[in-house]
Design a protein around this motif. Sequence first.
Motif, PDB file in Angstrom:
ATOM      1  N   TYR A 187      -0.715   1.218  -8.704  1.00  0.00           N
ATOM      2  CA  TYR A 187      -0.507   2.657  -8.611  1.00  0.00           C
ATOM      3  C   TYR A 187       0.231   3.224  -9.822  1.00  0.00           C
ATOM      4  N   THR A 214      -3.031   6.027   0.092  1.00  0.00           N
ATOM      5  CA  THR A 214      -3.801   5.966   1.330  1.00  0.00           C
ATOM      6  C   THR A 214      -3.210   6.947   2.325  1.00  0.00           C
ATOM      7  N   ILE A 256       0.851  -1.189   0.000  1.00  0.00           N
ATOM      8  CA  ILE A 256       0.000   0.000   0.000  1.00  0.00           C
ATOM      9  C   ILE A 256       0.886   1.238   0.000  1.00  0.00           C
ATOM     10  N   LYS A 268      -9.179  14.355  -0.873  1.00  0.00           N
ATOM     11  CA  LYS A 268      -9.794  13.070  -0.596  1.00  0.00           C
ATOM     12  C   LYS A 268     -10.344  12.485  -1.881  1.00  0.00           C
ATOM     13  N   GLY A 286      -6.227   6.808   6.828  1.00  0.00           N
ATOM     14  CA  GLY A 286      -6.728   5.658   6.105  1.00  0.00           C
ATOM     15  C   GLY A 286      -7.609   6.000   4.919  1.00  0.00           C
ATOM     16  N   ASP A 287      -7.911   7.273   4.720  1.00  0.00           N
ATOM     17  CA  ASP A 287      -8.716   7.659   3.558  1.00  0.00           C
ATOM     18  C   ASP A 287      -7.949   7.443   2.266  1.00  0.00           C
ATOM     19  N   ASP A 288      -8.690   7.123   1.219  1.00  0.00           N
ATOM     20  CA  ASP A 288      -8.101   7.141  -0.121  1.00  0.00           C
ATOM     21  C   ASP A 288      -7.937   8.595  -0.547  1.00  0.00           C
ATOM     22  N   PHE A 346       1.416   4.598   1.258  1.00  0.00           N
ATOM     23  CA  PHE A 346       0.945   5.460   2.336  1.00  0.00           C
ATOM     24  C   PHE A 346       1.466   6.884   2.122  1.00  0.00           C
TER      25      PHE A 346
END
Length: 836
Positions: A805, A772, A739, A835, A757-759, A741
Amino acid sequence: MQSEQHGISRRGFVRGGVIGGAGLGTPVLLPLVAAHAAQPESPDSDGSVPVADFTDQSAALTPDRTVATACQFCNSNCRLNVDLKADRILAVRGEDDDPVQNGQLCVKAEMMPQLVYNKERLITPLRRVSGKKGSANSKFEAISWDEAYRTIARKLLHLRDTGQVHTIANRTTGRMPRGTGSLVARLFAMLGSPNNTDVGPVCNDAGANALAATFGLGNFTNGYGTDGATGKDDLGSARHYLFLGTNQAETHPVTFDYLLRGRKKTKATLTVVDPRLTPTGAAADRWVAPKPHTDFALLLAMLHHIVEQRLYDQAFIDKWVTGFDELRTHLAKHQYTPAWAAKVTGVPAATITAMAEEYAGATPAAIFCNAGISHQLGAFDTYRVAAFLAAVTGNIGRPGGGCNFMHNTWPGDLHLPPLDAKTPERREALPVGPDYFAQSILTGQPYRLNAVITQGNPLVSSANTTKVRKAFEQLDFYVYTGLFMEEPAAYADIILPVCSGLEMEGVYMRRDDRAIRWQDQVVDRVGQSRPDWEIWIGLAHALAELDTRRPAKEWREAFPERWMDYKNLWADFAKYTPGAGGMTRERMSERTEPLRWPCPTPEHPGVSTLYLDHPSWYEAAESLDTAHRGKRFLTPSGKVEITTAALEKSLSATGHAALPIFYTHPEVTGAHPTVAYSKKLVTSPINPQALTHPVRLGVPGNSDVHRRFPLMGMTGRPSVVHFAEITHWTPTGKQLNGIRFIQIHPTTAQSAGIADGDDVRVESPRGVVAGTALLWDGIRPDTVFVPNTFGPAQKVGDLFDDPRYEPANTLPDDQYYDNLSGQQAYKCFACRVVKA
């Protein structure tokens, strides 16, 4: 700052003994059993709990042989002792008898077998048969090596024979057996193309360029462990460590652990300069967080304070430094004071003063820098100021000191026997930096490339990835070499499968302190994969068959068949490379420690401290060039050269000066002095075979871009788990850190309505990448950290439902680069976070 306060320990980034854990579809490595389950008698001296080995006396898990090799990832160059049973890998262990490695490995060691046992491996040469370049629908068919070589050779010879040989280019990578670049250079010289480039401008070239200009050699100056000539510890004996833009706990964990062990003995202080808190900063006495891309100002201010307060080493300066008086005048004229730097960097003047006094007051003190400095617009000039700091305080040519600029290591320029064949005159190379490939293809300026071969991943590593992608879509002929179908493979006409580090013998990776190991082959090659040196020799022999202008004999004599065996190739490297006469395969194979260059004879211990006033250094220096006889520093004057008339003249043509003036990236907030590029091209003084754009320095900046993009973004290593893109093709790599981050300060996130933790999307004027949100109070509120090395082709992450990604380098602007070294500026780009 104590590491315990931040929840990490020395054992958090290195592991002792046998490593464990296996990814899906990979061989099982010997498991670690929780030590407390075995109820050991007592902890180790460092507080860790010993690990019980419940595989002892297991018939099925007792290895029938062990092979000594080395890790192919970071520049810690760890020895791997690989246990095998029936030719299958059981376990990978560290080397206890190497006092620097101390038996330890990091998490990446267990990924080495996962490069071998991997269903995504390329196993045969491939040829494009359909599909638009770059399309996921591209189709390829398997072909033989002979057919692949002949296809490439025909294209190269056609371009040469039609007067377009200069439009052929190659770009090497650090992920190759040592010396491959020398073979590429020989082949390109015989063809007549000037564009054989390396990975340096997207890695760490600027540090080497600055070291060479100041001291004479472009190498990491000091050594890890004991100096064989003096019997004394080198970098472990430092009393102060100044880390700038280097997160060694995650990028060089095993050698960093060695430094921490030395620090425990010497009570050395550690200052870490980084806009975000990392495990390295957590281990420091002082963490300093300047704005991205402003280390140049910080170092100038430290230097100003040291000179103004007479904290320098006058005796060393009088004997070994030229240009100090001019430097003192220059600093005073421009008023590069701590108060001035505080306004630029956001670091309090008192902190800068304390840093300067602590560095100057410690004997010895060592500077470490890495990509955090290299990937800045003013990388060369910033490194030069760091070198001045070491010089004026007498911390060069001293054990425990030096300018230890990461990745500016050895071996690099390995020499082959003199070439008997005549070579055609070559026109000028493209401007510095392989990222100019895209500019050439898209604009035809100064000429258009028609054929490119790469050993790396320009679709992830190059700045302004969208532009690079468009260029490779339009490239006439492209050859991709690699382990997997990485992002560039979709653009290729020919794909060549290479071996991983465990499938070959020779010298693969190297340690930053110019040290190398010999590694033996552990397992058979996967499929029809070949090591890089064999690929280039095979291509040379295909050219011999098809070339109607140059006699086949010249190609074959220039690339003898005996070099297919790396032992023979290395023997010639050791024979013909200055300072390498003592670095034979036999000698290295007998050692549990790597051997440092220069090492001119079998009796020489290898040099730990460059420029040490000691007979072993003078012997080594003379072996590099007889003109160095009696010289301590390998500059024209034999001294540290801060400024000379010759240096001033060579740099002035590009808009620079021997005494650097401050400027920074135009997308740093605050409208600081920046840079403007001329459209004309001049010969690069750093890379004389290439061109570069002259610049005007000190151009007034403005804040226009920050009206829409108010934050500063920076890229970097995701964690200790990853090294470049290659670890993303292992199950362990994607399981642990699949992931991306995006590190954002909580107050910045709150103002944007973003929760942990939001996309999120990070947007810059060049493009958008997803990730994230990771709310992290250990980062400047005006800064966002975007981990790099992720790419859309990394299908191994599908096992864990990891997103595919876009590369982080979609965000930086490729038009801003260090026009001396060619270094790309990845460490600052205007951006905003929203966001998703």
